[in-house]
Motif scaffolding. Structure first.
Motif, PDB file in Angstrom:
ATOM      1  N   ARG A 216       0.858  -1.199   0.000  1.00 29.69           N
ATOM      2  CA  ARG A 216       0.000   0.000   0.000  1.00 29.69           C
ATOM      3  C   ARG A 216       0.886   1.238   0.000  1.00 29.69           C
ATOM      4  NH1 ARG A 216      -2.848   2.278   4.477  1.00 29.69           N
ATOM      5  NH2 ARG A 216      -2.429   0.361   5.633  1.00 29.69           N
ATOM      6  N   VAL A 217       0.666   2.106  -0.974  1.00 30.52           N
ATOM      7  CA  VAL A 217       1.414   3.362  -1.077  1.00 30.52           C
ATOM      8  C   VAL A 217       0.463   4.484  -0.686  1.00 30.52           C
ATOM      9  CG1 VAL A 217       2.816   4.853  -2.549  1.00 30.52           C
ATOM     10  CG2 VAL A 217       2.790   2.383  -2.961  1.00 30.52           C
ATOM     11  N   THR A 218       0.763   5.157   0.424  1.00 30.52           N
ATOM     12  CA  THR A 218      -0.151   6.172   0.952  1.00 30.52           C
ATOM     13  C   THR A 218       0.075   7.543   0.337  1.00 30.52           C
ATOM     14  OG1 THR A 218       1.331   6.692   2.795  1.00 30.52           O
ATOM     15  CG2 THR A 218      -0.287   4.946   3.144  1.00 30.52           C
ATOM     16  N   GLN A 219       1.294   7.809  -0.146  1.00 31.00           N
ATOM     17  CA  GLN A 219       1.613   9.059  -0.823  1.00 31.00           C
ATOM     18  C   GLN A 219       2.970   8.888  -1.503  1.00 31.00           C
ATOM     19  OE1 GLN A 219       1.749  12.061   2.228  1.00 31.00           O
ATOM     20  NE2 GLN A 219       3.533  11.200   3.218  1.00 31.00           N
ATOM     21  N   PHE A 220       3.302   9.815  -2.381  1.00 28.96           N
ATOM     22  CA  PHE A 220       4.575   9.748  -3.096  1.00 28.96           C
ATOM     23  C   PHE A 220       5.487  10.872  -2.592  1.00 28.96           C
ATOM     24  CE2 PHE A 220       1.584   7.582  -5.802  1.00 28.96           C
ATOM     25  CZ  PHE A 220       2.300   6.526  -6.317  1.00 28.96           C
ATOM     26  N   ASN A 221       6.416  10.498  -1.687  1.00 28.94           N
ATOM     27  CA  ASN A 221       7.364  11.484  -1.184  1.00 28.94           C
ATOM     28  C   ASN A 221       8.794  10.996  -1.435  1.00 28.94           C
ATOM     29  OD1 ASN A 221       7.748   9.525   0.802  1.00 28.94           O
ATOM     30  ND2 ASN A 221       6.437  10.556   2.279  1.00 28.94           N
ATOM     31  N   ILE A 245      -0.963  -3.575  -5.817  1.00 31.77           N
ATOM     32  CA  ILE A 245      -0.505  -2.246  -5.399  1.00 31.77           C
ATOM     33  C   ILE A 245      -1.742  -1.436  -5.034  1.00 31.77           C
ATOM     34  CG2 ILE A 245       0.794  -0.186  -6.036  1.00 31.77           C
ATOM     35  CD1 ILE A 245       2.181  -1.832  -8.197  1.00 31.77           C
ATOM     36  N   ASP A 246      -1.847  -1.052  -3.780  1.00 27.24           N
ATOM     37  CA  ASP A 246      -3.031  -0.344  -3.282  1.00 27.24           C
ATOM     38  C   ASP A 246      -2.752   1.160  -3.267  1.00 27.24           C
ATOM     39  OD1 ASP A 246      -5.315   0.542  -2.058  1.00 27.24           O
ATOM     40  OD2 ASP A 246      -5.262  -0.934  -0.437  1.00 27.24           O
ATOM     41  N   LEU A 247      -3.413   1.901  -4.162  1.00 22.60           N
ATOM     42  CA  LEU A 247      -3.264   3.353  -4.253  1.00 22.60           C
ATOM     43  C   LEU A 247      -4.540   4.071  -3.827  1.00 22.60           C
ATOM     44  CD1 LEU A 247      -1.387   3.656  -7.682  1.00 22.60           C
ATOM     45  CD2 LEU A 247      -0.408   3.582  -5.388  1.00 22.60           C
ATOM     46  N   ARG A 248      -5.431   3.373  -3.153  1.00 26.41           N
ATOM     47  CA  ARG A 248      -6.680   4.003  -2.716  1.00 26.41           C
ATOM     48  C   ARG A 248      -6.389   5.088  -1.670  1.00 26.41           C
ATOM     49  NH1 ARG A 248     -10.010  -1.247  -1.024  1.00 26.41           N
ATOM     50  NH2 ARG A 248      -7.910  -1.701  -0.194  1.00 26.41           N
ATOM     51  N   ASN A 249      -7.077   6.210  -1.831  1.00 27.62           N
ATOM     52  CA  ASN A 249      -6.917   7.367  -0.928  1.00 27.62           C
ATOM     53  C   ASN A 249      -5.493   7.901  -0.915  1.00 27.62           C
ATOM     54  OD1 ASN A 249      -9.653   7.186  -0.138  1.00 27.62           O
ATOM     55  ND2 ASN A 249      -9.138   5.623   1.362  1.00 27.62           N
ATOM     56  N   ASN A 250      -4.746   7.656  -1.976  1.00 21.35           N
ATOM     57  CA  ASN A 250      -3.403   8.225  -2.131  1.00 21.35           C
ATOM     58  C   ASN A 250      -3.548   9.540  -2.893  1.00 21.35           C
ATOM     59  OD1 ASN A 250      -0.853   8.960  -3.257  1.00 21.35           O
ATOM     60  ND2 ASN A 250      -0.121   6.871  -3.055  1.00 21.35           N
ATOM     61  N   PRO A 251      -3.299  10.689  -2.236  1.00 17.51           N
ATOM     62  CA  PRO A 251      -3.538  11.983  -2.885  1.00 17.51           C
ATOM     63  C   PRO A 251      -2.456  12.401  -3.869  1.00 17.51           C
ATOM     64  CG  PRO A 251      -2.704  12.333  -0.689  1.00 17.51           C
ATOM     65  CD  PRO A 251      -2.868  10.851  -0.842  1.00 17.51           C
ATOM     66  N   GLY A 252      -1.378  11.612  -3.993  1.00 22.51           N
ATOM     67  CA  GLY A 252      -0.334  11.945  -4.961  1.00 22.51           C
ATOM     68  C   GLY A 252       0.956  12.357  -4.278  1.00 22.51           C
ATOM     69  N   GLY A 253       1.658  13.293  -4.905  1.00 18.05           N
ATOM     70  CA  GLY A 253       2.945  13.739  -4.383  1.00 18.05           C
ATOM     71  C   GLY A 253       3.918  14.023  -5.498  1.00 18.05           C
ATOM     72  N   LEU A 254       5.132  13.511  -5.379  1.00 20.11           N
ATOM     73  CA  LEU A 254       6.203  13.827  -6.310  1.00 20.11           C
ATOM     74  C   LEU A 254       6.087  13.003  -7.595  1.00 20.11           C
ATOM     75  CD1 LEU A 254       9.161  13.962  -3.753  1.00 20.11           C
ATOM     76  CD2 LEU A 254       7.817  15.867  -4.666  1.00 20.11           C
TER      77      LEU A 254
END
Length: 446
Positions: A216-221, A245-254
């Motif tokens: 699960r990836v929560t954001q991209f930092n 790969i769980d990207l649910r509720n991942n608001p994004g990032g870099l």
């Protein structure tokens, strides 16, 4: 008599045609003049200056009409009229933005945007005051500390939600699915979120009985790509045969971290995403990088309405290149590029300069990514799932552990991986054996 009547009629008709053509030409000329006037910089700057001076000299409250106040207000209106993400930032606002990017800040842990002229929660950040309170993607913030957010700029809303840790803020939220209005009293905290986790919210990354891995990836930092690679190493050493790969509720990032994630699954120099400005200008293509490539196991990507920006880039890329099956609900649709341009006085403008395009030239902005397999869930199911991920979920009843809710979207993704595995095993079972009469002779690479 008949002859003169025909001549008279012809003259009248010709006169009418001339009048019509003259009117039409005058109308076209007027439209062209109006269009030219709209784009006449000198005339419009003169109008702006005249109004500026009139307000400066004649407004009743003189302390509100310094030149800087008036110019800043005009610039704020100019930028906010373009789209929800463009913004004029006064020096203090610009400084706050840089601090939030470079260091820690106190907040309630929600990512917000503007949709249909309303402040909308894109995603609550995991184990934050917002997520613990039960805020959901799609919820609309209608009041902050009793003041309406109507006509409030996005930057101003962010500023009101942030603050020192320990301070309280009250927000009134409208839930679109249930049509209910609810007030929340939240206490600001320092927001820290691990960007890569396993199914249990840890970093152990066990396999299921079917040899299916889950990340699960929560954001991209900054550390996301390294943490993701480490997780893959752990799973592959255990003999992983499929990945979710769980990207649910991942608001994004870099953006570059999203490119790094995609690069693990596709050949080098493949288009991951491209950006394009007005009239096709400023086109930039981001391609997959070389490096460690992973085995060709089946991949499923989970998304929902809280998946935005960089997470949409990953889902759209792997979907277009046939490297993953996308499961869940249509993503948020945040696919525009904002450039921050500083000014000499310490202020800056954030200007939308381009839009994101998937490898197949699909526009992400306002469209989102549509899953290959749509699995809708109710608001209550999603809320229970978010709350079940909190560290405090089992703390209230340690003697009798609480049963976690069924994650229907995750279960469907597992079914997809199992189906691909069964199909692949059958295909391998019926494949000709090397050296048999039905198999072609071996060849050598030259």
């Amino acid at each position: 008599m008949m002859k003169w009547t025909r001549i008279t009629f012809a003259i009248v008709a010709l006169t009418a045609v001339n009048l019509f053509l003259g009117f039409k030409l005058n109308l076209i000329s007027a439209v062209e003049d109006s269009s030219a006037q709209k784009d006449d910089s000198y005339a419009n700057i003169r109008l702006f200056t005249r109004v500026l001076e009139t307000v400066r000299q004649g407004y009743v409250d003189g302390n509100k009409v310094t030149y800087q106040d008036l110019i800043y207000s005009a610039l704020q209106g100019m930028l906010s009229s373009l789209d929800p993400h463009s913004q004029f930032m006064a020096p203090e606002t610009f400084s706050d933005m840089r601090d939030s990017v470079q260091g820690e800040f106190g907040g309630v842990g929600i990512v917000i945007s503007v949709r249909d002229n309303a402040i909308v929660i894109v995603s609550p950040m995991e184990d934050s005051p917002g997520s613990r309170a039960g805020l959901m993607p799609g919820d609309r913030i209608v009041k902050i500390d009793g003041k309406t957010t109507e006509n409030m700029q996005l930057g101003d809303v962010v500023k009101k939600l942030r603050g020192n840790p320990g301070e309280k803020v009250s927000i009134t939220v409208f839930h679109p699915k249930s049509k209910e209005m609810q007030e929340y009293d939240l206490t600001r905290e320092i927001i820290k979120v691990d960007s890569v986790k396993d199914m249990n919210g840890k970093k152990e990354f066990p396999l299921t009985e079917d040899k299916i891995g889950y990340i699960r990836v929560t954001q991209f930092n900054d550390p996301t790509d390294k943490e993701f690679s480490t997780a893959l190493d752990k799973l592959e050493k255990q003999g992983m045969q499929g990945l979710i790969i769980d990207l649910r509720n991942n608001p994004g990032g870099l953006l570059d971290k999203a490119v790094d994630i995609c690069s693990a699954f596709i050949p080098a120099e493949q288009t991951v995403v491209s950006t394009e400005g007005r009239d096709g200008s400023n086109r930039q293509v981001y391609k997959s990088k070389g490096g460690k490539k992973r085995a060709d196991y089946p991949v499923a990507v989970l998304i929902n309405g809280g998946s935005a920006s960089a997470s949409e880039i990953v889902a759209g890329c792997l979907q277009d290149l046939k490297r993953a099956i996308v499961v869940g609900e249509t993503s948020f649709g945040k696919g525009s590029v904002q450039s921050v341009l500083p000014n000499e006085d310490g202020s800056a403008i954030r200007l939308t300069t381009a839009k994101y395009y998937t490898p197949n030239r699909r526009v992400i902005h306002e469209n989102g990514v549509t899953p290959d397999i749509i699995v809708p869930v109710t608001e209550q199911e999603e809320r229970e799932l978010i709350l079940s991920r909190m560290p405090s979920f089992e703390e209230n009843a340690p003697a009798s552990p609480r049963k976690k809710p069924t994650d229907t979207q995750l279960e469907r993704a597992k079914d997809v991986i199992r189906g691909i595995q069964i199909f692949a095993n059958r295909a391998n079972a019926h494949a000709p054996v090397a050296g048999s009469p039905s198999s072609p002779p071996p060849t050598a690479n030259k």
